[in-house]
Motif scaffolding. Structure first.
Motif, PDB file in Angstrom:
ATOM      1  N   GLU A 270      -1.296   0.059  -7.997  1.00 11.81           N
ATOM      2  CA  GLU A 270      -2.614  -0.377  -7.548  1.00 11.81           C
ATOM      3  C   GLU A 270      -2.535  -1.120  -6.224  1.00 11.81           C
ATOM      4  O   GLU A 270      -3.388  -0.969  -5.351  1.00 11.81           O
ATOM      5  CB  GLU A 270      -3.265  -1.264  -8.615  1.00 11.81           C
ATOM      6  N   THR A 271      -1.473  -1.935  -6.071  1.00 10.50           N
ATOM      7  CA  THR A 271      -1.276  -2.662  -4.820  1.00 10.50           C
ATOM      8  C   THR A 271      -1.021  -1.699  -3.672  1.00 10.50           C
ATOM      9  O   THR A 271      -1.574  -1.841  -2.582  1.00 10.50           O
ATOM     10  CB  THR A 271      -0.095  -3.647  -4.943  1.00 10.50           C
ATOM     11  N   GLN A 272      -0.182  -0.681  -3.918  1.00 11.22           N
ATOM     12  CA  GLN A 272       0.098   0.306  -2.884  1.00 11.22           C
ATOM     13  C   GLN A 272      -1.168   1.077  -2.508  1.00 11.22           C
ATOM     14  O   GLN A 272      -1.410   1.347  -1.325  1.00 11.22           O
ATOM     15  CB  GLN A 272       1.181   1.264  -3.374  1.00 11.22           C
ATOM     16  N   ALA A 273      -1.978   1.424  -3.499  1.00 10.49           N
ATOM     17  CA  ALA A 273      -3.221   2.137  -3.230  1.00 10.49           C
ATOM     18  C   ALA A 273      -4.154   1.291  -2.376  1.00 10.49           C
ATOM     19  O   ALA A 273      -4.807   1.796  -1.454  1.00 10.49           O
ATOM     20  CB  ALA A 273      -3.906   2.515  -4.547  1.00 10.49           C
ATOM     21  N   GLN A 274      -4.217  -0.015  -2.651  1.00  6.78           N
ATOM     22  CA  GLN A 274      -5.075  -0.895  -1.872  1.00  6.78           C
ATOM     23  C   GLN A 274      -4.599  -0.983  -0.427  1.00  6.78           C
ATOM     24  O   GLN A 274      -5.405  -0.989   0.511  1.00  6.78           O
ATOM     25  CB  GLN A 274      -5.109  -2.294  -2.494  1.00  6.78           C
ATOM     26  N   LEU A 275      -3.286  -1.034  -0.222  1.00  7.66           N
ATOM     27  CA  LEU A 275      -2.736  -1.082   1.135  1.00  7.66           C
ATOM     28  C   LEU A 275      -3.053   0.203   1.894  1.00  7.66           C
ATOM     29  O   LEU A 275      -3.358   0.163   3.087  1.00  7.66           O
ATOM     30  CB  LEU A 275      -1.224  -1.306   1.087  1.00  7.66           C
ATOM     31  N   ILE A 276      -2.972   1.355   1.210  1.00  5.87           N
ATOM     32  CA  ILE A 276      -3.314   2.627   1.845  1.00  5.87           C
ATOM     33  C   ILE A 276      -4.770   2.619   2.275  1.00  5.87           C
ATOM     34  O   ILE A 276      -5.112   2.995   3.404  1.00  5.87           O
ATOM     35  CB  ILE A 276      -3.041   3.799   0.877  1.00  5.87           C
ATOM     36  N   ASP A 277      -5.650   2.170   1.392  1.00  2.00           N
ATOM     37  CA  ASP A 277      -7.073   2.144   1.709  1.00  2.00           C
ATOM     38  C   ASP A 277      -7.374   1.142   2.822  1.00  2.00           C
ATOM     39  O   ASP A 277      -8.187   1.417   3.716  1.00  2.00           O
ATOM     40  CB  ASP A 277      -7.887   1.815   0.455  1.00  2.00           C
ATOM     41  N   ASP A 278      -6.720  -0.021   2.790  1.00  3.08           N
ATOM     42  CA  ASP A 278      -6.916  -1.012   3.850  1.00  3.08           C
ATOM     43  C   ASP A 278      -6.530  -0.442   5.205  1.00  3.08           C
ATOM     44  O   ASP A 278      -7.214  -0.668   6.212  1.00  3.08           O
ATOM     45  CB  ASP A 278      -6.084  -2.267   3.571  1.00  3.08           C
TER      46      ASP A 278
END
Length: 231
Positions: free
Chosen positions: A88-96
């Motif tokens: 989930e953290t990695q997904a948030q970084l991708i979206d950011d």
């Protein structure tokens, strides 16, 4: 997210990791609240809150005056929860990163359409050719994709914008690699994405800054929609 919740979630993640690193088994005792607070550099109240949260999920058992113990059959669950948190953290970084790229690349392509020279256009065409040849070479595709966006920035002829992108180069490369790996499970998506880049190039070559902006925003927004269902 308020600071208290952020601290709580961080401690839960650290306790999960500690259990895995120390290979704790069901029934094994966790370090004391004082030791955990010292280890993580937080207050005992924050540790206590995190432990209560883990107890409420059945991951640990808190014995009055006896400490905290890993509950039976929960070690694998802790590992799964931690992996889910990391994903989930990695997904948030991708979206950011996609959000940030949309903010400055849309303006960059607009400037490129106004300022690109014949040499700039030649460089972009060369990258598009590499992208077309990369259908069976994922890493080549990543590098060509990254280079395309850099060539657009060079064509914009704004040194601060170029400096910004060069500072973010590693993050952009990781972002492009992550998004392509998730989107290109179907090879048809390779052709669709190539076409999107070709359309952006044509708008730049035609000097149509408004269309170039629209196409770049559509390109990045489409990636976000496909990955996260976020426009």
């Amino acid at each position: 997210m308020n600071p208290k919740k952020r601290t709580y979630e961080l401690i839960v993640e650290q306790i999960n990791m500690l259990c895995l690193e120390q290979n704790l088994h069901p029934g094994d005792r966790l370090p004391s609240e004082r030791d955990l607070a010292s280890l993580f550099g937080v207050s005992r109240n924050s540790v206590r809150e995190a432990l209560k949260g883990l107890e409420s999920k059945g991951f640990i058992e808190i014995r009055q005056g006896g400490g905290s113990f890993l509950a039976a059959s929960k070690r694998d669950t802790l590992g799964k929860e931690l992996r889910t948190h990391i994903e989930e953290t990695q997904a948030q970084l991708i979206d950011d990163m996609l959000e940030l790229r949309r903010a400055f690349e849309v303006e960059a392509v607009s400037l490129a359409a106004q300022r690109a020279t014949s040499q700039n256009l030649k460089a972009i065409r060369h990258v598009l050719s590499q992208m077309a040849d990369a259908v069976d070479d994922p890493e080549m595709g990543v590098q060509a994709d990254l280079d395309f966006h850099f060539q657009v920035a060079y064509a914009a002829k704004n040194q601060l914008l170029i400096d910004l992108m060069e500072t973010l180069a590693k993050r952009m490369e990781e972002n492009i690699r992550a998004t392509r790996s998730q989107r290109f499970t179907d090879k048809n998506r390779h052709q669709d994405t190539l076409k999107e880049h070709e359309e952006i190039y044509l708008a730049i070559a035609d000097g149509n800054s408004d269309l170039a902006k629209q196409l770049m925003e559509k390109h990045i927004s489409r990636i976000r929609m496909e990955l996260f269902n976020t426009p």
